[in-house]
Write a protein that holds these residues in place. Structure first.
Motif, PDB file in Angstrom:
ATOM      1  N   UNK A 112       0.846  -1.191   0.000  1.00 38.93           N
ATOM      2  CA  UNK A 112       0.000   0.000   0.000  1.00 38.93           C
ATOM      3  C   UNK A 112       0.877   1.235   0.000  1.00 38.93           C
ATOM      4  N   UNK A 113       0.558   2.172  -0.890  1.00 37.40           N
ATOM      5  CA  UNK A 113       1.293   3.436  -0.976  1.00 37.40           C
ATOM      6  C   UNK A 113       0.316   4.558  -0.642  1.00 37.40           C
ATOM      7  N   UNK A 114       0.600   5.296   0.402  1.00 36.60           N
ATOM      8  CA  UNK A 114      -0.277   6.395   0.806  1.00 36.60           C
ATOM      9  C   UNK A 114       0.296   7.691   0.234  1.00 36.60           C
ATOM     10  N   UNK A 115      -0.430   8.278  -0.706  1.00 33.95           N
ATOM     11  CA  UNK A 115       0.064   9.490  -1.368  1.00 33.95           C
ATOM     12  C   UNK A 115       0.327   9.186  -2.831  1.00 33.95           C
ATOM     13  N   UNK A 116      -0.440   9.843  -3.730  1.00 30.33           N
ATOM     14  CA  UNK A 116      -0.308   9.558  -5.164  1.00 30.33           C
ATOM     15  C   UNK A 116       0.286  10.749  -5.898  1.00 30.33           C
ATOM     16  N   UNK A 117       1.331  11.315  -5.331  1.00 29.80           N
ATOM     17  CA  UNK A 117       2.072  12.369  -6.025  1.00 29.80           C
ATOM     18  C   UNK A 117       3.287  11.773  -6.716  1.00 29.80           C
ATOM     19  N   UNK A 118       4.270  12.625  -6.955  1.00 27.12           N
ATOM     20  CA  UNK A 118       5.476  12.198  -7.674  1.00 27.12           C
ATOM     21  C   UNK A 118       6.165  11.027  -6.967  1.00 27.12           C
ATOM     22  N   UNK A 119       6.311  11.122  -5.647  1.00 26.81           N
ATOM     23  CA  UNK A 119       7.026  10.072  -4.907  1.00 26.81           C
ATOM     24  C   UNK A 119       6.221   8.782  -4.878  1.00 26.81           C
ATOM     25  N   UNK A 120       4.923   8.886  -4.599  1.00 25.97           N
ATOM     26  CA  UNK A 120       4.091   7.692  -4.525  1.00 25.97           C
ATOM     27  C   UNK A 120       4.065   6.937  -5.842  1.00 25.97           C
ATOM     28  N   UNK A 121       3.897   7.678  -6.930  1.00 25.27           N
ATOM     29  CA  UNK A 121       3.891   7.054  -8.251  1.00 25.27           C
ATOM     30  C   UNK A 121       5.231   6.377  -8.541  1.00 25.27           C
ATOM     31  N   UNK A 122       6.313   7.065  -8.178  1.00 34.57           N
ATOM     32  CA  UNK A 122       7.644   6.492  -8.428  1.00 34.57           C
ATOM     33  C   UNK A 122       7.807   5.162  -7.701  1.00 34.57           C
ATOM     34  N   UNK A 123       7.335   5.112  -6.469  1.00 35.10           N
ATOM     35  CA  UNK A 123       7.435   3.864  -5.701  1.00 35.10           C
ATOM     36  C   UNK A 123       6.672   2.755  -6.438  1.00 35.10           C
ATOM     37  N   UNK A 124       5.464   3.067  -6.876  1.00 35.15           N
ATOM     38  CA  UNK A 124       4.652   2.064  -7.572  1.00 35.15           C
ATOM     39  C   UNK A 124       5.358   1.567  -8.827  1.00 35.15           C
ATOM     40  N   UNK A 125       5.858   2.499  -9.629  1.00 34.79           N
ATOM     41  CA  UNK A 125       6.474   2.079 -10.894  1.00 34.79           C
ATOM     42  C   UNK A 125       7.810   1.378 -10.664  1.00 34.79           C
ATOM     43  N   UNK A 126       8.540   1.809  -9.636  1.00 37.66           N
ATOM     44  CA  UNK A 126       9.815   1.141  -9.353  1.00 37.66           C
ATOM     45  C   UNK A 126       9.590  -0.266  -8.794  1.00 37.66           C
ATOM     46  N   UNK A 127       8.484  -0.459  -8.106  1.00 35.68           N
ATOM     47  CA  UNK A 127       8.153  -1.820  -7.658  1.00 35.68           C
ATOM     48  C   UNK A 127       7.935  -2.710  -8.877  1.00 35.68           C
ATOM     49  N   UNK A 128       7.191  -2.203  -9.853  1.00 34.16           N
ATOM     50  CA  UNK A 128       6.978  -2.977 -11.084  1.00 34.16           C
ATOM     51  C   UNK A 128       8.303  -3.170 -11.822  1.00 34.16           C
ATOM     52  N   UNK A 129       9.099  -2.119 -11.876  1.00 31.74           N
ATOM     53  CA  UNK A 129      10.413  -2.222 -12.521  1.00 31.74           C
ATOM     54  C   UNK A 129      11.302  -3.236 -11.817  1.00 31.74           C
ATOM     55  N   UNK A 130      11.087  -3.392 -10.511  1.00 30.91           N
ATOM     56  CA  UNK A 130      11.879  -4.346  -9.726  1.00 30.91           C
ATOM     57  C   UNK A 130      11.279  -5.740  -9.721  1.00 30.91           C
ATOM     58  N   UNK A 131      10.360  -5.964 -10.650  1.00 32.06           N
ATOM     59  CA  UNK A 131       9.758  -7.293 -10.875  1.00 32.06           C
ATOM     60  C   UNK A 131       8.833  -7.739  -9.751  1.00 32.06           C
TER      61      UNK A 131
END
Lengths: 404, 107
Positions: free
Chosen positions: A6-25
């Protein structure tokens, strides 16, 4: 089924975490929760292109809803998170819904510091943090004739520039003795003061606002601390931000005017990471806690936070960089000039393009560039590499600067 | 809508309809093309939205300004004569069918 991250906050940092999780497989579920009604968007244009009417809301979205869905990132918008229950590994929403988490990322951003003088609650007294704020100011600028800006920092000055372009009379109140004092050297403050004055902005240094007055609930003017009255149909307050750390503090995480994280974006709970404007990092050089309010910090801490959730250490150590655009002038900053003991100019401020190189004990610590993008990009490389060109070479425009 | 064709390094092609008046960067961002980072959000300040513009339409795009030119000197991938920052290319009807190639890296 395993609980989501769960990521609380959908700004630049929150989105980056989500996409980096996907990037990290990471292939599990990702829940990205924002309290604003819109998908993640670029915040810097809010005080620039959006206010100038050059970009609409959707244009500054970093990812559309469809794109996030395609990446299998579940986006919830317009829903504030109310509490974290670390024991149960759950978050609770304002409407009572609860979500379990296997890992939690806090990217809750920051909120505006508010004026507290009488009249601050009048209609037409606004701050600028969100897309909605920016749209309010954009609409107001269509009719506003007298705009007062409280705070001579980046946001205030960018708003002043937009208000001038919209044709309003603009007064900037800055309590300190120079503009952008927290970020730049006096030579740059002077340059930007002259720039704004040349554009017709009245800049009141060393002055604060004592009272805002209005009629039928709407602002009509204000009194400065010199007792003088000024008409104003719009007052924009840009006096800084405060980290949104209440959720974290209430859950017992270490906070110190921000959520305390290490260089890998880890909080005091091994299952919880944090990134972006809501965080503070212990300053290895100067001691104390340091908050960096920048896109780069949100992005890099976001990458580190995602790595930490996947059990990897990815310390963030890049040179900080920032920028501001006012009229046709672009100011780019690399490094932090705090504690400098000498500075060297490259280029001549009178030409409108120059850089300031800051040294501390003969070591280059920061470079600020006005309309000199090559200097800025080189400075980032020099600072990343820990290289310090000699002041003599920097001062001589005939000498080429390069990475050794 | 203006059709923009984004071609990735591996040859993957994305035909995307982008509203007129938007930039080539904005069209890529909303659609999640990871090859365009655009960290600064379109301020011409980060040099991470570098593209190579197909030669046939290069002449239809106003040349880079001083800021863009300076930032282009510092892109991570090779700067070529058709290198542009995609946040500085505003789409007009004349650019329908524009092909841009993404570089091997942005940062």
């Amino acid at each position: 089924m395993a609980a989501p991250i769960v990521i609380v906050g959908a700004g630049q940092a929150g989105l980056q975490i989500a996409e980096s999780l996907r990037g990290g497989k990471y292939e599990g579920e990702i829940l990205l929760i924002g309290d604003e009604p819109v998908p993640p968007y670029h915040r810097p244009p809010l005080s620039k292109d959006v206010l100038l009417g050059l970009a609409l809301g959707e244009q500054i979205e970093i990812r559309s809803r469809e794109t996030l869905a395609r990446k299998n990132i579940t986006l919830l918008t317009g829903v504030p998170v109310q509490a974290i229950n670390r024991e149960r590994r759950q978050i609770a929403m304002a409407d009572g819904t609860r979500y379990d988490y296997r890992g939690l990322a806090l990217a809750t951003g920051a909120r505006l510091r508010r004026l507290t003088v009488p009249g601050s609650e009048l209609q037409g007294v606004v701050g600028l943090r969100s897309l909605a704020d920016s749209h309010v100011i954009l609409a107001a600028l269509k009719t506003a004739r007298h705009v007062a800006v409280v705070g001579g920092g980046f946001i205030g000055l960018e708003v002043a520039a937009a208000a001038r372009k919209a044709g309003a009379q603009v007064t900037v109140f800055e309590a300190g003795d120079r503009l952008m004092a927290r970020a730049v050297a006096p030579v740059l403050s002077d340059f930007f003061l002259a720039l704004h004055e040349a554009q017709g902005v009245e800049v009141r240094l060393g002055r604060t606002v004592m009272e805002i007055v209005g009629k039928e609930g709407r602002v009509t003017g204000l009194y400065g601390d010199d007792g003088g009255f000024r008409r104003a149909d719009l007052v924009v307050v840009g006096i800084g931000i405060e980290a949104n750390d209440r959720l974290a503090a209430a859950a017992g995480l270490d906070c110190d005017r921000g959520i305390v994280v290490d260089a890998c974006s880890r909080t005091s709970d091994p299952l919880i990471v944090a990134a972006g404007d809501c965080t503070v990092l212990r300053d290895a050089v100067h001691g104390g806690m340091r908050r960096l309010e920048s896109v780069q910090n949100a992005v890099e801490q976001g990458k580190s936070a995602a790595a930490a959730l996947l059990g990897q250490e990815r310390p963030f150590s890049q040179t900080p960089w920032f920028w501001s655009t006012q009229y046709d002038v672009t100011l780019q900053m690399a490094g932090l000039s705090t504690g400098y003991d000498s500075l060297v100019l490259r280029g001549n401020p009178a030409t409108g393009a120059f850089s300031v190189f800051y040294y501390r004990q003969d070591r280059l610590i920061a470079v600020e560039s006005v309309n000199r993008p090559q200097d800025h990009m080189l400075a980032r490389k020099l600072l990343d590499a820990g290289q310090s060109p000699s002041p003599e070479v920097v001062a001589d425009e005939g000498s080429k600067l390069a990475l050794a | 809508m203006v059709k923009v064709i984004y071609v990735e390094q591996d040859g993957a092609r994305h035909d995307i309809d982008v509203p007129e008046g938007w930039t080539v960067m904005q069209g890529a961002q909303r659609n999640g093309l990871d090859g365009i980072e655009a960290e600064c959000g379109g301020s011409c300040c980060c040099a991470t939205c570098h593209v190579y513009v197909a030669e046939d339409m290069l002449g239809l795009i106003p040349p880079p300004g001083e800021m863009e030119d300076g930032m282009l000197d510092n892109v991570v991938a090779e700067r070529r004569p058709n290198s542009r920052l995609s946040c500085q290319i505003t789409l007009t009807a004349a650019l329908d069918g524009l092909v841009v190639h993404l570089p091997e890296a942005q940062s």
